[in-house]
Design an enzyme around this catalytic site. Structure first.
Site, mmCIF file in Angstrom:
data_model
loop_
_atom_site.group_PDB
_atom_site.id
_atom_site.type_symbol
_atom_site.label_atom_id
_atom_site.label_comp_id
_atom_site.label_asym_id
_atom_site.label_seq_id
_atom_site.Cartn_x
_atom_site.Cartn_y
_atom_site.Cartn_z
ATOM 1 C CD GLU A 102 1.857 -22.662 -7.094
ATOM 2 O OE1 GLU A 102 1.704 -21.427 -7.064
ATOM 3 O OE2 GLU A 102 2.056 -23.354 -6.071
ATOM 4 C CB SER A 384 15.720 6.847 20.165
ATOM 5 O OG SER A 384 14.593 7.147 20.961
#
Length: 1010
Positions: A102, A384
């Site tokens: 890491e 919409s």
């Protein structure tokens, strides 16, 4: 194991800014001095808004308990959930694996790896996606404890700043200790100690190399690399970790090979039940924790009791909907990357209270605490679904429009002077229509017109009353909304939570309730904090009712039928957005590729908002067939969670139904009542606020003019007619269709109005003409003749202004007296014209009609002489009568009027009156009656009845009686005696009825007795 070099950073705010700014220097040089200045300002302002570094968030010692709406425990947060272990209680090989994988420079940097960050920043700037994190272990710890998982440059700057700050407070050992204790390891497994116990049945300080490499690979993506779920992927990830450990000098290749040879499945001892239950609640819990922090300003890990509004049944259903195919088939999702799922965000809330019952934060989010929540944090264009909020709602509220108010769906541009054309999804303009129909069919032009009619300021106010806020980038220079907002065209967009709250207001009679997930919070010292919820009237109850009624039509007859549930009163709206043309070109997507698909709907009880799409445009697109996924989600939610029954909203007394003429109105925002000539197909009932109904009577439909200059001639075998066309359609159906298609093609290819030539008639006018022709039909001309009896005879019909009637004989012509014409519509008789002036047509060879004289009393010979002289055919009948002498004419048919040569006259001749003879005293009276009846076409029936004084077999009477009139074809009934009751009966001689059925059972005589 590498050790911390012990360097500490003692940085002020300005020093921290300077350190962060190092990463932007090279980028700034590429962009120029101006870009660096702007970047500096942005960094400074972003850091100002960063949260304060709070170590207590990392070392929380009290458990926070979260409850559902019924007071049942959902989860516990804090030290008890993680079982904290110290740095010395963690296996060194695990620490090496974590650092190698890491953050290989963990012991060298002061919170940020600037080289990795610069590479990632350049990559992010080139793609605009901010996918490349380059986060150090310190940064990851800050993100987990102080920030969200949002992928943005804003969050990254705050993360860098806080990482630098924490490195001055904690040692490297403390940071890595906190990181491993705080990290999630899949499902509800949090912290390294719990992970070691759950997966391998061991402790954090006793992990083997293979186990440590597995867990080190897991923290990057718990949902992807959980060994109990994805053994193959986990094994590949573990092997990657081992290679990195070799690369960075932590282990030898031989040790790596030995660890890699151990199968993942042989290492596991987990129990399934521990990780399954609470995962389904994580999306809701994440939203609750954000609300605790952002709304109430509390640390969610500080020993709180949080009472939420969550319904576990609804939450579990939504989780299953999102993460399985049991309810909705998610398999067909367009060109999605094989490793990327279509995402979704779902909010399910109480319509009346605003309390959120369930949240679906995303697909495959298990093991990710406080990740991106697509239900509450998403910002996407709503398509919409925006129309009720930003178009029709404001028009109803401020202009008093009703569901039947009409607008012209025509070639139209945004009214900002740009000349940009507003396109409908179907690329046609249909003409004047009610706003109910426009919303039902999800058309864009009427929505933009409604926005402009209401006014941008009113629209903004209306939306703000529904909880929407607008950042400067979505507003024009004067602070108003852009017209495109009416159809969902906003740059930043909205979340399902915002859309659900707005639609719930429609279903709640216009009362807006801020959506909440927390009912109350009890702090560690016993302080009770009740829900802080905004509630106010956002619109009139009339507006809310009319919108609900219109949105209900969407469900029953519009784009929402798939989402509807039979037997329930539901209202809702679909919505989609298209991908930008540049993205379509970049990724090779088709022109109709869809970016977002929405559905927002509600009942009296619940409201749901569903979004589906991909997190990044490069991941895939939604197809025309798979846009329906949100519709099926809504259908499932309502089917399983909404109370059964058809519960309609209560109509306000101020709402009235008016009869209107569809497509009527002389301008947008108007509607008219039907006239007496309006075809029934154009008449309907719509809802309005009392006093705001139709403004007048329509004159569109008028009685057709009477055809003029009607003429005719006869050729000896055919009739030929001509006349002038009445004023009506100027085009045939095919011509109108062709012209409309041409107009639509021009508009579809254009983006600016200047690119479209002026057409007359316009496309919208042509579409209305086409609809009218299809509805009430074309203009039909009916040509009639009247005969000499005054009867109307239809000779033929046509849409042309000429008609030829073939095969008309001279005899046929002799029957016709005069001719005329009427005009009508094919499917509507209401507009039929008056008859034209009648004309006669010369026919020199035609016979003239003969007047029928009164022949009563004529002899048969006189009749023969008359019919011979006039070419009339005669037929005779006879009728017995006393009215006139035997053999003379009694009547004719027809009795008067005229006949043409060759036609038939029926003459009735009087015959002698037939009477019943007297054979009663003859010994064989029955035989004689039968013989007489046979000669005169009379049927004889014999009846018997008991009689005390008349001997058996003797005559009693007849019906009709002796001497009475009787007509041929009728029945003569003879009644004879059976003797006294109980006596013997002797049949008379030759007393045989005509047929066996002629002798009935015992009964009394109905004849007259002599």
């Amino acid at each position: 194991m590498k050790k911390n070099n012990g360097n500490k950073f003692s940085l002020t705010l300005l020093q921290a800014i300077g350190t962060i700014f190092k990463s932007f220097v090279l980028v700034g040089l590429l962009g120029g001095i101006a870009a660096m200045m702007i970047g500096s300002f942005i960094i400074f302002k972003t850091i100002e808004t960063a949260p304060e570094l709070d170590i207590s968030k990392i070392y929380a010692t009290e458990s926070t308990v979260i409850y559902d709406k019924d007071g049942n425990v959902l989860d516990e947060l804090g030290i008890q959930k993680r079982e904290w272990v110290s740095y010395d209680e963690i296996s060194p090989v695990l620490i090496d694996a974590i650092v190698a994988t890491e953050d290989s420079k963990f012991y060298e940097h002061g919170g940020a790896d600037w080289q990795r960050f610069l590479i990632a920043a350049l990559s992010n700037l080139s793609t605009g996606d901010f996918d490349q994190g380059a986060s150090t272990l310190t940064q990851q710890l800050i993100k987990q404890t102080h920030l969200t998982s949002e992928k943005s440059i804003d969050r990254k700057i705050k993360e860098l700043y806080l990482s630098i700050q924490i490195e001055k407070v904690l040692t490297k050992e403390q940071i890595i200790e906190a990181y491993l204790n705080y990290s999630p390891f899949g499902g509800s497994v949090n912290g390294i100690q719990k992970a070691a116990e759950y997966y391998f049945g061991t402790t954090a300080d006793d992990l083997t190399l293979a186990q440590a490499a597995t867990l080190a690979g897991l923290v990057q993506s718990p949902a992807t690399y959980r060994p109990d779920h994805y053994a193959d992927a986990t094994e590949k990830r573990r092997d990657t970790v081992l290679k990195l450990m070799v690369k960075h000098g932590y282990i030898t290749q031989d040790l790596a090979d030995l660890a890699a040879a151990e199968p993942i499945t042989d290492m596991l001892v987990y129990t399934e039940s521990e990780t399954t239950d609470k995962t389904k609640y994580q999306s809701f819990i994440d939203a609750v924790l954000n609300e605790v922090e952002n709304k109430y300003g509390l640390n969610p890990y500080s020993g709180l009791q949080i009472y939420t509004t969550m319904d576990p049944e609804a939450q579990e259903l939504i989780y299953d909907i999102q993460n399985t195919n049991n309810y909705v088939d998610w398999s067909a999702t367009g060109l999605a990357n094989s490793k990327t799922d279509i995402q979704s965000g779902i909010v399910f809330m109480d319509t009346q209270t605003g309390q959120v019952r369930a949240i679906g934060g995303g697909v495959n989010e298990e093991g990710i605490e406080r990740g991106v929540n697509f239900a509450t944090q998403l910002q996407r264009q709503p398509g919409s679904t925006a129309k009720p909020i930003f178009a029709y709602g404001p028009a109803i509220e401020y202009l008093k429009w009703g569901t039947g108010t009409t607008v012209d769906d025509e070639l139209y541009t945004y009214q900002d002077g740009s000349g940009q054309i507003v396109h409908n999804y179907n690329h046609i303009y249909q003409g004047r229509m009610t706003i109910r129909y426009a919303l039902n069919k999800s058309l864009n032009v009427p929505a933009v017109k409604a926005f402009n009619a209401a006014g941008a300021d009113n629209v903004k106010t209306f939306a703000e009353n529904l909880g929407f806020t607008f950042s400067p980038e979505v507003l024009s220079a004067d602070g108003s909304l852009f017209e495109s907002t009416a159809i969902g065209g906003v740059s930043s967009g909205f979340s399902p939570l915002q859309m659900a709250a707005a639609y719930a207001t429609f279903g709640n009679g216009g009362i807006y309730n801020e959506p909440i997930m927390i009912e109350k919070i009890v702090t560690s010292d016993g302080t009770v904090i009740k829900a802080d919820q905004e509630s106010h009237r956002a619109m009139s109850e009339e507006t809310a009712y009319l919108l609900t009624d219109m949105l209900h039509t969407v469900m029953t007859d519009g784009t929402g039928t798939t989402a509807n549930v039979g037997g329930m009163y539901l209202s809702g709206k679909t919505g989609t957005t298209n991908l930008d043309p540049k993205d379509r070109a970049t990724y090779g997507y088709p022109d109709n590729a869809i970016r977002d698909s929405w559905f927002v709907g509600y009942s009296n009880y619940y409201t749901a908002a569903i979004w589906t799409g991909f997190n990044h445009n490069k991941d895939g697109y939604i197809t025309q067939t798979t846009q329906s996924k949100p519709w099926y989600v809504f259908n499932t939610l309502m089917k399983y969670l909404n109370p059964a029954g058809y519960v309609e909203p209560t109509r306000p007394s101020s709402i009235q139904s008016y009869t209107i003429e569809q497509e009527s109105g002389n301008k947008d925002g108007e509607v008219l009542s039907p006239s007496k000539f309006t075809p029934s197909q154009y008449v309907s009932s719509e809802l309005f606020i009392k006093g705001y109904g139709p403004s007048g009577t329509s004159t569109r439909f008028q009685q057709l003019d009477t055809p003029q200059n009607f003429t005719g001639s006869y050729t000896g075998s055919a009739l030929q007619f001509s006349w002038n066309h009445v004023k009506g359609y100027t085009l045939t159906l095919d011509e109108a269709r062709s012209k409309a298609s041409y107009a639509a093609d021009l508009a579809t290819k254009a983006t600016k109005i200047s690119q479209v030539p002026t057409l007359n008639p316009t496309e919208s006018q042509l579409r209305m003409m086409i609809k009218q022709i299809q509805t009430i039909g074309q203009t039909i001309y009916d040509v009639y003749a009247t005969n000499h009896y005054g009867n109307e005879i239809l000779l033929g019909s046509t849409t042309d202004n000429t008609l030829t009637v073939d095969n008309v004989s001279i005899g046929d012509m002799s029957k016709y007296k005069d001719f005329y014409i009427r005009a009508r519509y094919e499917n509507s008789g209401a507009l039929t014209s008056e008859n034209s002036n009648a004309i006669t047509i010369d026919c020199d060879s035609c016979s003239k009609p003969v007047d029928i004289p009164n022949m009563k009393g004529w002899t048969k010979q006189q009749v023969e002489d008359w019919v011979t002289a006039n070419g009339i055919t005669v037929s005779y009948t006879e009728t017995p009568t006393n009215e006139i002498a035997n053999g003379l004419v009694l009547s004719t048919s027809p009795a008067s009027g005229t006949l043409l040569p060759g036609e038939t006259l029926t003459v009735t001749i009087a015959s002698a009156q037939l009477t019943v003879p007297n054979f009663k005293n003859e010994p064989d009276f029955i035989s004689q009656y039968q013989a007489w009846a046979a000669l005169n076409s009379v049927t004889v029936k014999v009846k018997e009845e008991f009689h005390d004084s008349i001997p058996s077999g003797a005559y009693i009477g007849s019906n009709p009686g002796i001497g009475s009139s009787i007509t041929p074809g009728s029945i003569l009934t003879i009644t004879i005696s059976k003797g006294p009751v109980g006596g013997s009966t002797t049949p008379p001689v030759n007393n045989n009825p005509t047929t066996p059925e002629d002798i009935p059972d015992n009964g009394s005589s109905d004849g007259s007795e002599d």
